[in-house]
Structures are given as C-alpha cells and as structure tokens.
Design a protein around this motif. Sequence first.
Motif, mmCIF file in Angstrom:
data_model
loop_
_atom_site.group_PDB
_atom_site.id
_atom_site.type_symbol
_atom_site.label_atom_id
_atom_site.label_comp_id
_atom_site.label_asym_id
_atom_site.label_seq_id
_atom_site.Cartn_x
_atom_site.Cartn_y
_atom_site.Cartn_z
ATOM 1 N N ARG A 48 -19.261 -21.518 16.822
ATOM 2 C CA ARG A 48 -17.807 -21.713 16.878
ATOM 3 C C ARG A 48 -17.451 -22.771 17.921
ATOM 4 O O ARG A 48 -16.629 -23.662 17.658
ATOM 5 C CB ARG A 48 -17.118 -20.394 17.209
ATOM 6 N N GLU A 49 -18.059 -22.693 19.091
ATOM 7 C CA GLU A 49 -17.767 -23.666 20.144
ATOM 8 C C GLU A 49 -18.181 -25.072 19.721
ATOM 9 O O GLU A 49 -17.422 -26.040 19.899
ATOM 10 C CB GLU A 49 -18.499 -23.269 21.431
ATOM 11 N N ASN A 50 -19.384 -25.201 19.179
ATOM 12 C CA ASN A 50 -19.887 -26.523 18.798
ATOM 13 C C ASN A 50 -19.135 -27.096 17.605
ATOM 14 O O ASN A 50 -18.986 -28.315 17.489
ATOM 15 C CB ASN A 50 -21.377 -26.440 18.478
ATOM 16 N N ALA A 51 -18.664 -26.215 16.716
ATOM 17 C CA ALA A 51 -17.900 -26.705 15.561
ATOM 18 C C ALA A 51 -16.594 -27.356 16.012
ATOM 19 O O ALA A 51 -16.111 -28.310 15.372
ATOM 20 C CB ALA A 51 -17.617 -25.555 14.601
ATOM 21 N N ASN A 52 -16.007 -26.849 17.088
ATOM 22 C CA ASN A 52 -14.782 -27.449 17.625
ATOM 23 C C ASN A 52 -15.061 -28.737 18.389
ATOM 24 O O ASN A 52 -14.220 -29.636 18.437
ATOM 25 C CB ASN A 52 -14.070 -26.447 18.546
ATOM 26 N N ILE A 53 -16.259 -28.821 18.986
ATOM 27 C CA ILE A 53 -16.605 -30.020 19.761
ATOM 28 C C ILE A 53 -17.087 -31.143 18.855
ATOM 29 O O ILE A 53 -16.659 -32.298 18.985
ATOM 30 C CB ILE A 53 -17.695 -29.674 20.800
ATOM 31 N N TYR A 54 -17.958 -30.823 17.922
ATOM 32 C CA TYR A 54 -18.544 -31.837 17.025
ATOM 33 C C TYR A 54 -17.920 -31.703 15.631
ATOM 34 O O TYR A 54 -18.577 -31.290 14.671
ATOM 35 C CB TYR A 54 -20.059 -31.646 16.947
ATOM 36 N N LYS A 111 -26.240 -29.415 10.962
ATOM 37 C CA LYS A 111 -26.714 -29.881 12.263
ATOM 38 C C LYS A 111 -26.061 -29.098 13.399
ATOM 39 O O LYS A 111 -26.703 -28.827 14.415
ATOM 40 C CB LYS A 111 -26.422 -31.371 12.419
ATOM 41 N N VAL A 112 -24.800 -28.742 13.222
ATOM 42 C CA VAL A 112 -24.112 -27.941 14.232
ATOM 43 C C VAL A 112 -24.787 -26.576 14.377
ATOM 44 O O VAL A 112 -25.019 -26.093 15.494
ATOM 45 C CB VAL A 112 -22.622 -27.766 13.874
ATOM 46 N N VAL A 113 -25.097 -25.953 13.247
ATOM 47 C CA VAL A 113 -25.749 -24.638 13.276
ATOM 48 C C VAL A 113 -27.125 -24.737 13.915
ATOM 49 O O VAL A 113 -27.498 -23.903 14.760
ATOM 50 C CB VAL A 113 -25.849 -24.059 11.858
ATOM 51 N N ASN A 114 -27.889 -25.755 13.546
ATOM 52 C CA ASN A 114 -29.221 -25.923 14.127
ATOM 53 C C ASN A 114 -29.135 -26.138 15.637
ATOM 54 O O ASN A 114 -29.905 -25.540 16.410
ATOM 55 C CB ASN A 114 -29.929 -27.106 13.479
ATOM 56 N N HIS A 115 -28.200 -26.973 16.068
ATOM 57 C CA HIS A 115 -28.018 -27.234 17.500
ATOM 58 C C HIS A 115 -27.644 -25.949 18.231
ATOM 59 O O HIS A 115 -28.128 -25.691 19.350
ATOM 60 C CB HIS A 115 -26.931 -28.297 17.690
ATOM 61 N N SER A 116 -26.815 -25.138 17.618
ATOM 62 C CA SER A 116 -26.378 -23.881 18.236
ATOM 63 C C SER A 116 -27.537 -22.898 18.358
ATOM 64 O O SER A 116 -27.677 -22.205 19.376
ATOM 65 C CB SER A 116 -25.248 -23.258 17.413
#
Length: 313
Positions: free
Chosen positions: A218-224, A231-236
């Motif tokens: 959730r945090e990374n989806a708002n940032i990226y 890629k967001v899910v993998n990074h998380s």
Amino acid sequence: MNLIKYRYLYFAISLVVIVPGILALIFWKLPLGIDFTGGSLLEVQFKSGTPPTVAQVQSVYSQYSTATQKIADPQVQPLGTDSLSIRSEAMDDATKAKIVAALQKQYGGGKDVVILNFTQVTAAVGREVTNGATIAVVLASLAILIYIWIAFRKVKNSYRFGVAAIIATIHDSLVVLGFGAILGHLLGWQIDSLFLTALLTVIGFSVHDDIVVFDRIRENANIYRRVDFEKVVNHSIVQTLDRSINTQLTVMITLLALVLFGGESIRHFVVILLIGVFSGTYSSIFNASPILVVWENQEWKNWFRRKTETVSA
C-alpha cells in the motif's frame, strides 16, 4: 531480486504439500479425540517406573469391554518414562477402578498406580465443541476479511487484499489439517482442543504476516504510482523479507526447543503449531502477494491461450 517472477512455482509447491493432506483427510479423516467425539481419558503413573506396553494395556481394557462400554481398543501414549495416557470410549467410575486395580496388580511392581487425571466427555459435549470450533474458524475468517477491507479501503480494489489473505489462510488451514490427518494415521495422534488452539493461532500468525507485506505494498503503491504493479509487489516483498523471516524464525526456534525438551504432553500441540507457523510464513510471502499480481494482470485469461492457438493452427 525478482521473487514474484516465480509465482507459479510457489503455487505448485503449495499444491504438492496440500494435495497429500487433502487425500489423507478424504481417506483417513481426522482422528478426532474425546474432546470432539466423547470418551474417557485416563492418565496413570507407575511407581515402579516400568509401565506396561500398549498391547498389555489393551489386553486389560479388553477384559472389561462390554456391549455398552466398547473400550477394547484404547489409544495409549507415554507421558515421560513412568506414566501413560490412555484414551478410550466412555466408561463409568466402577470400570475405571477395576482397570486401575488390574494394572496395579499385573504391572504395578508391588507399588501404587497413581491416577494423574481422569476425564469424561459425553458425545453431546463433543458435538458442541465441534460446532463451536467450526463457528470460531468461520467467524475468524470473516473478521479478517472485513478488517483488511476496511484497513485498505483507500487502496484500489481493496477487497482483493482481504480475499488474498483468506486464500492464504485457507492454504495454512489445509496444511495443518492435512498434517493432522497424516500424523494421526501414522503416529496415532488425535485431534483435541489443543489442536484447535494451534489452528487458530496459525491463522492469526498468517494474517499478521500478510498485513505486514500488504501494508508495504500500500505504501509503495502510493509512492511509485507509475511503476508496474508487479514490480511494486516484488519490491515490497523484498523490503519485508528480512522482517518476516526473522520474526517467524524466532518463533520457530522457540517451538523447536519445546518439541525437543517440552515434554510429551504438549509435543503434539507444538509440532502442529510449528508446521502451521512455517506454512504461514511461506504463504504470506509466496502466495498471498503473488495472488494480487495474478488478479491485477488477470493472468487466467492467458493460461490456455497458447493451447487454443495451437489447435486453431
């Protein structure tokens, strides 16, 4: 580190673990203990320090088995080096006294046989416990779904997070139940109230770890915002991997110590809990989040496309 790339391999590993358990549940069924079916639990200590064998205990019980008290085939488990736990169908106090007297006379070594515990559970109570356990698991699953849906309400398609968590929870529950059926058939372990406690604890651990990963998504989806969801899910996952593994590894080391040194009376409970915690760690990292990617990409539309094109050609 591209973990999400191998999501179908993770799903395949889960199936390899779950399918034998499901088959065991179908053909062997869960070996329900007296907490669910009703019966008697007799725990006795032999002061001589040399308790009788399983066959010898069963021989004594068969002497007092009647048409109304079918106790000829009890489940016998050692408690330490000088005590036994004996589970059978329900018997009255008079029969219990006769059995203890016979054990003392034949295998007591001239010393007293001490009754550590004697528990009677009627079939009606057993059915009530079974119904209560089923309701508890269902309500816990619904509460998880509602909580995650509300907590992630500001995220696009927030309900997917709840559904993914429920699927991961079902995965862990099937692993625990499957191993319960397998260990019950191979080792004679029975399903009691402690097993239910372990199952609910595993559900709690699994959801906790799911939320840790989901919250980072959730945090990374708002940032990226412009980055592909996969890629967001993998990074998380990579960001939370150390925390997830370290947290659960600490728990598993503690449980392993209890398995080795905690005593026979809690060993079944701890082994099931250990299996469930390991499964919960795996599912939260390698199942729950990849499910979000599969859903986002709607990958099921392409599963059979190549086969269809080949046939058409």
